[in-house]
Structure formats: C-alpha cells, structure tokens
Design an enzyme around this catalytic site. Structure first.
Site, PDB file in Angstrom:
ATOM      1  CB  CYS A  72      45.783  46.600  39.302  1.00  0.00           C
ATOM      2  SG  CYS A  72      45.947  44.960  38.555  1.00  0.00           S
ATOM      3  CB  CYS A 116      48.655  45.756  37.341  1.00  0.00           C
ATOM      4  SG  CYS A 116      47.076  45.541  36.505  1.00  0.00           S
TER       5      CYS A 116
END
Length: 105
Positions: A36, A33
């Site tokens: 993230c 991600c």
C-alpha cells in the site's frame, strides 16, 4: 494520507462520494501494508494528473471497517473504480500506472 488531490473517505462519507462522483478511483489501504505504501505515490500522481476528470480517494481499512466489509476487502491494496455510482473495475495488489489509466478509460 489524504492530500490536496486525494480525498480520505470513511464509513460516513463513502456512499455519498460514490454516488456523487462521475468517475471515482478508490484505494483501500492500511498504514502497516508495505505494498500500500509502495502504490501511494502512484495514486497521488494519478490524482494530480487527472484532477477535474477523476475523483481519487483512499479508504483506510482499519478506520473504515464498515466500508471494507461491505465491499469484501480481504486483501490490500485493492483499487476500485466506480463510474456513475456503479463498480466498474476491481483490482487487488500492486498495479502499474498504465494499467490503472487503461481501466479508467
């Protein structure tokens, strides 16, 4: 991604940590991600600054599918703040340091 200041939680350790930490910030993330990875340094910075006041942890949703499912994590990053074992805040997507500090107050 755990460090000296950030715990790595999983299906076995999540509930006990939520129950025992007066204030707990949890970052639900995955290695693939992009957002993230962008917020990870901010989470680490908060963990260092708030050490002793706030417990900071990360949950890899790929490795802790039970916890992710139990908390209806459908998008990441998702940040949850628990106070005395109760969910107090939930934020999805990138957040600023100021926004996270505000939610921790």
């Amino acid at each position: 991604m755990a460090s000296e200041f950030v715990l790595e939680l999983n299906d076995a350790s999540f509930d006990q940590t939520v129950a025992s930490a007066p204030v707990l910030l949890v970052d639900f993330w995955a290695p693939w991600c992009g957002p993230c990875r962008m917020i990870a340094p901010l989470i680490e910075e908060l963990a260092k600054e708030l050490a002793g006041k706030v417990t900071v942890a990360k949950v890899n949703v790929d490795e802790a599918a039970g916890v992710a499912g139990a908390h209806n994590i459908t998008a990441i990053p998702t940040i949850m703040i628990f106070k005395n074992g109760v969910l107090a805040e939930r934020m999805t997507g990138l957040s600023s340091k100021a926004a996270l500090l505000d939610k921790l107050q």
